[in-house]
Design an enzyme around this catalytic site. Sequence first.
Site, PDB file in Angstrom:
ATOM      1  N   TYR A  82       0.824  -1.202   0.000  1.00  0.00           N
ATOM      2  CA  TYR A  82       0.000   0.000   0.000  1.00  0.00           C
ATOM      3  C   TYR A  82       0.866   1.263   0.000  1.00  0.00           C
ATOM      4  O   TYR A  82       1.358   1.710   1.041  1.00  0.00           O
ATOM      5  CB  TYR A  82      -0.934   0.013   1.218  1.00  0.00           C
ATOM      6  CG  TYR A  82      -1.830  -1.194   1.342  1.00  0.00           C
ATOM      7  CD1 TYR A  82      -2.212  -1.939   0.227  1.00  0.00           C
ATOM      8  CD2 TYR A  82      -2.299  -1.604   2.584  1.00  0.00           C
ATOM      9  CE1 TYR A  82      -3.041  -3.051   0.354  1.00  0.00           C
ATOM     10  CE2 TYR A  82      -3.131  -2.706   2.718  1.00  0.00           C
ATOM     11  CZ  TYR A  82      -3.489  -3.435   1.600  1.00  0.00           C
ATOM     12  OH  TYR A  82      -4.306  -4.534   1.727  1.00  0.00           O
ATOM     13  N   HIS A 140       0.080 -12.295   1.479  1.00  0.00           N
ATOM     14  CA  HIS A 140      -0.685 -11.315   0.701  1.00  0.00           C
ATOM     15  C   HIS A 140      -0.802 -11.742  -0.763  1.00  0.00           C
ATOM     16  O   HIS A 140       0.184 -11.756  -1.495  1.00  0.00           O
ATOM     17  CB  HIS A 140       0.019  -9.943   0.789  1.00  0.00           C
ATOM     18  CG  HIS A 140      -0.855  -8.802   0.395  1.00  0.00           C
ATOM     19  ND1 HIS A 140      -0.380  -7.510   0.303  1.00  0.00           N
ATOM     20  CD2 HIS A 140      -2.180  -8.732   0.082  1.00  0.00           C
ATOM     21  CE1 HIS A 140      -1.372  -6.704  -0.036  1.00  0.00           C
ATOM     22  NE2 HIS A 140      -2.468  -7.432  -0.187  1.00  0.00           N
TER      23      HIS A 140
END
Length: 327
Positions: free
Chosen positions: A56, A141
């Site tokens: 992110y 992830h």
Amino acid sequence: MRSTALGHGDVQVTDLAFGAAALGNLFTEVGAAEAEAALLTAWDAGIRYFDTAPHYGLGLSERRVGAALRQRPRDSYTLSTKVGRLLEPTPDATGDDLASGFAVPSSHRRVWDFSADGVLRSIEASLERLGLDRIDVAYLHDPDDHPAQALDQAYPALERLRAEGVVGAIGAGMNQSALLTRFVRETDVDVVLLAGRYTLLDQDGLAELLPEAARRGTSVVVGGVFNSGLLADPRPGASYDYAPAAQPLLERALRIQAVCERHGVPLRAAALRFPFGHPAVRSVLVGMRSAAEVRDAVAMAERPVPGELWQELRAEGLLPLEAPVCG
């Protein structure tokens, strides 16, 4: 705000979780003051579970979340981050990271790595960016294209870190349910993060993942309950899973919204409350980029949804009969 433990362990999460992807400048820039205000407003509202990732904003989200949480007692909140993408500096690079969805300079490049060494390097780098002494929950992830390495190398590394107390709980986070079901069946993960696949428009997770998680005592955190926008504000041009929504999906969302309006309930509230009907779901993760969005999410999460609304959705063929619901 109510807290419950993940899996069979002691790590606690609040019903509503702060998803910090937007604080990495997802699609558009979020100012430092605005990001800080969002995090402080979430804290004041009782949110104690915060989720971030190196992906992110090339570490920007982790730095912002860490800066805010360092002001709080370490045992008073739960923090999750993720492994699988290492960030390597690109000192000569120019331009931005918008091709990957983030309005930040392209100061690093992402390198997929689900090796045991990659997991250790990722955790170490995240701790440095966060400025914290430990991570409560570590997720694999998006291992969609790396299932063998994730299961055979990354997962055992996380299991060792959990045994050593470096992390409190471990799991995997994805936008699909099939591989997450494998993790639930084949490993001892505490939690899986399912994004966009258990919503009012998509109940894919209900077929296998959620029943298996409930059977094994594995917790589920549900993300993407608005399917990236369509269930927050259904209108022409609205986004569904980060692309313009197809007309049949838009029409279905509008029909769901009409049912909600007949019962005096905002669509956003129904979308947030729906996942809690399943006993495996422990928390709903909502991406928030401003104090106003935090206040709205909290208000929607606390809004009661009458049973008659769910019954009408079922009667209209807009919700499967087998989908459990709550008030």
